[in-house]
Scaffold this active site. Structure first.
Site, PDB file in Angstrom:
ATOM      1  CB  THR A 121      -1.106  -0.048   1.319  1.00  0.00           C
ATOM      2  OG1 THR A 121      -1.830   1.305   1.373  1.00  0.00           O
ATOM      3  CG2 THR A 121      -0.161  -0.092   2.269  1.00  0.00           C
ATOM      4  CG  ASP A 122      -1.258   4.840  -1.174  1.00  0.00           C
ATOM      5  OD1 ASP A 122      -1.921   4.332   0.081  1.00  0.00           O
ATOM      6  OD2 ASP A 122      -1.925   5.824  -2.073  1.00  0.00           O
ATOM      7  CD  GLU A 123      -3.309   3.641   4.690  1.00  0.00           C
ATOM      8  OE1 GLU A 123      -3.624   3.804   5.193  1.00  0.00           O
ATOM      9  OE2 GLU A 123      -4.590   3.119   3.783  1.00  0.00           O
ATOM     10  CE1 TYR A 148      -3.148  -2.030   5.481  1.00  0.00           C
ATOM     11  CE2 TYR A 148      -3.266   0.446   5.017  1.00  0.00           C
ATOM     12  CZ  TYR A 148      -3.523  -1.554   4.893  1.00  0.00           C
ATOM     13  OH  TYR A 148      -2.992  -1.576   4.094  1.00  0.00           O
ATOM     14  CE  LYS A 152      -0.110  -5.350   2.838  1.00  0.00           C
ATOM     15  NZ  LYS A 152       0.987  -5.997   2.222  1.00  0.00           N
TER      16      LYS A 152
END
Length: 332
Positions: A121-123, A148, A152
């Site tokens: 994810t870009d997060e 989260y 990741k």
């Protein structure tokens, strides 16, 4: 023809990828999914039995994972705990699934010398200021802000370590926010769509100024398949479709498409540590691998998504009441 093992294939993005592979290649697909609340067996209904197999199980189950990886040519790892609000309430499942689960898969593909692609994810990059012209690139330092995104980020680093230390044949992709069919109603866009379809009002965190870079799940699936087929082992590719919109714009577009006043929404308490803006620079994916998004017009993709939820109430209805009760308990 290759045999694909797709973890989390009954989830939102995973099920879209499974359908994409079966529609656009002659590969076979085995799905491994634990069927937690975010996995839905109905998302895989109607797939060809001769080319598709479903296995209910946990990616942390080393024996099961080893058995399935032994029969696969390619492993595509979608399975993850992925909802920020849930990670703030209880981080423990995120540590188990996102870190231990990824480790379990990496050890299996190492033993069997199996090609591996890791969905991220870009997060993991944190966030950008609303007025910052910059976008995330493959060189952006990791700066996760939630349980989260930090788990990741940790799983990405495990993959990189297994590539360097053990020669695992892996690639990584970090994608922006997805929308499209089969997304759980806890997520932003389907929650707002189904609220309006139910005669209710959308809910906006804070003032709705937070910006996300939206991509249709079909385009994400096409990008992942392109990376598997053409990408360089050991490399990371960012997937995005230049779809930056703030949450207020998205809600207003949903209301307008459904024939409601654009301001018929409610503001609710903002999420703790809510990232301001995400933005992906997918230049490398486009220039080196030749991928282009099909849904370049967000409004058209959103209209298709709204139509899907309108036509598939039987799919989302069983999730809706419990989801809204959980949000109400948090005053959201």
């Amino acid at each position: 023809m290759s045999a694909y093992l797709v973890t989390g294939g009954a989830g939102f993005i995973g099920s879209n990828f499974v359908r994409h592979v079966l529609d656009h290649t002659d590969h076979t697909v085995t799905v491994l999914d634990k069927l937690t609340y975010a996995g839905n067996r109905a998302s895989l209904d109607g797939l060809p039995e001769g080319r598709f197999t479903f296995v209910r199980g946990d990616i942390c189950d080393a024996a099961l994972v080893d058995e399935l990886v032994a029969d696969a040519d390619v492993v595509v790892h979608f399975a993850a705990e992925s909802h920020n609000d849930n990670s703030l309430r209880d981080p423990s499942p995120f540590l188990q699934t996102n870190l231990i689960g990824t480790y379990t898969l990496l050890e299996a593909v190492r033993r069997h010398e199996t090609r591996y692609h890791h969905i991220s994810t870009d997060e993991v990059y944190g966030d950008l200021e609303l007025d910052d012209p910059a976008k995330f690139t493959e060189q952006t330092p990791y700066n996760p802000s939630s349980p989260y995104s930090s788990t990741k980020a940790g799983s990405d680093l495990l993959v990189r370590a297994w590539v360097r230390s053990f020669g695992v044949q892996a690639t990584i992709s970090n994608c922006s926010n997805n929308y499209g069919p089969y997304q759980h109603v806890e997520k932003f866009i389907p929650r707002q769509i189904t609220n309006v379809l139910d005669g209710g009002r959308p809910k906006l965190y804070g003032k709705g100024e937070n910006v996300r870079d939206w991509i249709h799940a079909d385009d994400h699936s096409a990008a992942v398949l392109t990376i598997i087929e053409k990408g360089t082992i050991g490399e990371t590719y960012l997937i995005g479709a230049n779809g930056e919109k703030n949450n207020k714009e998205v809600v207003e577009a949903i209301l307008t498409e459904l024939g409601q006043p654009a301001d018929a929404y409610d503001l609710v308490t903002d999420r703790a540590g809510h990232d301001l803006r995400y933005a992906i620079d997918a230049t490398r994916l486009r220039a080196e691998l030749g991928w282009e998004p099909r849904y370049s017009d967000f409004a058209a993709g959103l209209a298709d998504t709204i139509a899907w939820y309108r036509d598939h109430e039987s799919w989302w209805r069983p999730q809706k009441a419990a989801t809204e009760a959980a949000y109400a308990a948090q005053n959201q």
